[in-house]
Design an enzyme around this catalytic site. Structure first.
Site, mmCIF file in Angstrom:
data_model
loop_
_atom_site.group_PDB
_atom_site.id
_atom_site.type_symbol
_atom_site.label_atom_id
_atom_site.label_comp_id
_atom_site.label_asym_id
_atom_site.label_seq_id
_atom_site.Cartn_x
_atom_site.Cartn_y
_atom_site.Cartn_z
ATOM 1 N N THR A 37 0.827 -1.214 0.000
ATOM 2 C CA THR A 37 0.000 0.000 0.000
ATOM 3 C C THR A 37 0.856 1.256 0.000
ATOM 4 O O THR A 37 0.465 2.282 -0.560
ATOM 5 C CB THR A 37 -0.931 -0.032 1.233
ATOM 6 O OG1 THR A 37 -1.785 -1.164 1.093
ATOM 7 C CG2 THR A 37 -1.773 1.213 1.352
ATOM 8 N N SER A 84 1.724 -7.637 -0.490
ATOM 9 C CA SER A 84 2.651 -8.481 0.287
ATOM 10 C C SER A 84 2.115 -9.904 0.466
ATOM 11 O O SER A 84 2.869 -10.813 0.785
ATOM 12 C CB SER A 84 2.965 -7.848 1.637
ATOM 13 O OG SER A 84 1.833 -7.822 2.461
ATOM 14 N N THR A 117 1.600 -4.078 4.367
ATOM 15 C CA THR A 117 1.440 -4.298 5.811
ATOM 16 C C THR A 117 0.852 -5.669 6.149
ATOM 17 O O THR A 117 1.005 -6.139 7.271
ATOM 18 C CB THR A 117 0.538 -3.216 6.436
ATOM 19 O OG1 THR A 117 -0.729 -3.244 5.776
ATOM 20 C CG2 THR A 117 1.172 -1.844 6.325
HETATM 21 N N1 ASP Z 1 -3.155 -3.683 2.422
HETATM 22 C C1 ASP Z 1 -1.824 -4.121 2.303
HETATM 23 C C2 ASP Z 1 -0.818 -3.059 2.675
HETATM 24 O O1 ASP Z 1 -1.019 -2.429 3.655
HETATM 25 C C3 ASP Z 1 -1.499 -4.719 1.022
HETATM 26 C C4 ASP Z 1 -0.207 -5.471 1.156
HETATM 27 O O2 ASP Z 1 0.065 -6.057 2.196
HETATM 28 O O3 ASP Z 1 0.570 -5.412 0.225
HETATM 29 O O4 ASP Z 1 0.172 -2.828 2.077
#
Ligand code: ASP
Length: 356
Positions: A37, A84, A117
């Site tokens: 993100t 991720s 995240t």
């Molecule tokens: N919603 C996730 C983030 O905070 C997506 C991910 O983990 O890539 O990045």
């Protein structure tokens, strides 16, 4: 610089007519980008959930925060540009190798990894166990995409770079930085799907804060990590397969069997309470557990609760199960994957789970 050296430099410059550089030499931080993100792009500034994780290249992400130049010089290398949840163990191994190479250079003060995240705590714990340096390794993400109004990524990135160059950050293992807070890779977990204060280091508390005046540390991790870790992935291409089974009332018994047949080398239970699994599952497992550890999966008990220890007890230890202590299931899985590169001896495995 000593005052004598400063005087000598000043006189030399004065005599040669050269200008004295106003800026002190800034430290260099290597930034590895993986997507998430923090590099997310949506079609409007109010797209907070509809956006593409990893929509912006690593170079563009770092260029979008010119204030970084006040703190450090940066070198950027993109490892991946994905959500991720799509990263792989091959990504982890390549990241660990590249970080080890970067930190071996005297000119690099620390490393920052930008990351989604969803699984940042997993990559952080993997690096906590496989980086061979006392220099800081800081993982950073964001809860709002880079294109969002009030995006949290830019300040998080500045904070991560400030931690990567902070003298007090040395020897603290891999860390996760979001929301002006520094957490230890071992303890941190994502506890909210969408708020910017999504990360908490469970019962143990933050390592410190990042404020305008300074990066302030209040405690240090005591479990083995980085330079003191026994794990080495420099010659590996992959890790033994380990899976997680969630415990709940009346589970389908065939799941354990399916994993055993799929050749899982290890199974971590996200047990109920202090790591309990149902009697029906234990009975179903009994024939497998009678086999030698060399030829059956290794079983680890963690907990789905989120805080507290899972300890060896008389119901499970003679049965050949390893207790995960305070590691959550996803981190117990990582430690088991690395431990299985060294041993299948239950006593040794329990020693490893007590030390890391
Ligand atoms: N919603 C996730 C983030 O905070 C997506 C991910 O983990 O890539 O990045």
């Amino acid at each position: 610089m000593t005052s004598l050296m400063q005087t000598v430099t000043f006189v030399a410059c004065f005599l040669s007519g050269a200008a004295i550089a106003a800026e002190p030499t800034l430290p260099t931080v290597k930034i590895f980008t993986t997507g998430g993100t923090i590099a997310g792009s949506g079609s409007s500034s109010t797209d907070l959930t509809n956006y593409k994780a990893g929509g912006i290249s690593g170079n563009d992400l770092v260029k979008s925060v010119p204030e970084l130049a006040r703190f450090a010089k940066t070198e950027v290398e993109q490892i991946a540009n994905a959500g991720s949840y799509d990263l792989t163990i091959a990504n982890w191994i390549s990241l660990a190798r590249k970080i080890n190479e970067a930190l071996a250079k005297p000119g690099i003060s620390g490393v920052v990894v930008t990351h989604g995240t969803n699984t940042i705590e997993e990559t952080a714990y993997f690096l906590n166990l496989t980086v061979k340096s006392d220099k800081p390794v800081v993982l950073v993400g964001a809860m709002r995409p880079a294109t969002a109004i009030s995006a949290d990524g830019p300040l998080n990135l500045i904070n991560a770079v400030r931690v990567a160059i902070a003298p007090d950050a040395r020897g603290k293992g891999a860390m996760v930085v979001l929301n002006d807070e520094i957490s230890s890779a071992r303890d941190v977990t994502k506890e909210h799907t969408s708020r910017v204060e999504a990360f908490r280091p469970t019962d143990f508390g933050y390592l410190g804060y990042i404020d305008e005046d300074k990066v302030a540390f209040y405690r240090a991790p005591v479990h083995r990590h980085t330079a003191k870790s026994e794990f080495d992935v420099s010659k590996l291409d992959t890790l033994p397969a380990v899976d997680i089974l969630y415990a709940y009332i009346q589970p389908t018994l065939g799941l354990v069997d399916a994993l055993v047949k799929a050749d899982s080398q290890g199974i971590v239970f996200a047990g109920t309470g202090a790591g309990d699994i149902s009697t029906a599952e234990r009975n179903a497992l009994a024939p497998t557990m009678k086999m030698k550890p060399e030829v059956r999966p290794i079983f680890v008990r963690s907990s789905r609760v989120g805080n507290g220890r899972v300890t060896a007890t008389k119901d499970y230890e003679p049965f050949g199960m390893i207790a995960a202590d305070t590691l959550n299931p996803q981190k117990a899985r990582i430690l088991l994957m690395l431990a299985l590169t060294k041993t299948r001896d239950p006593k040794e495995l329990q020693r490893i789970f007590s030390e890391y």
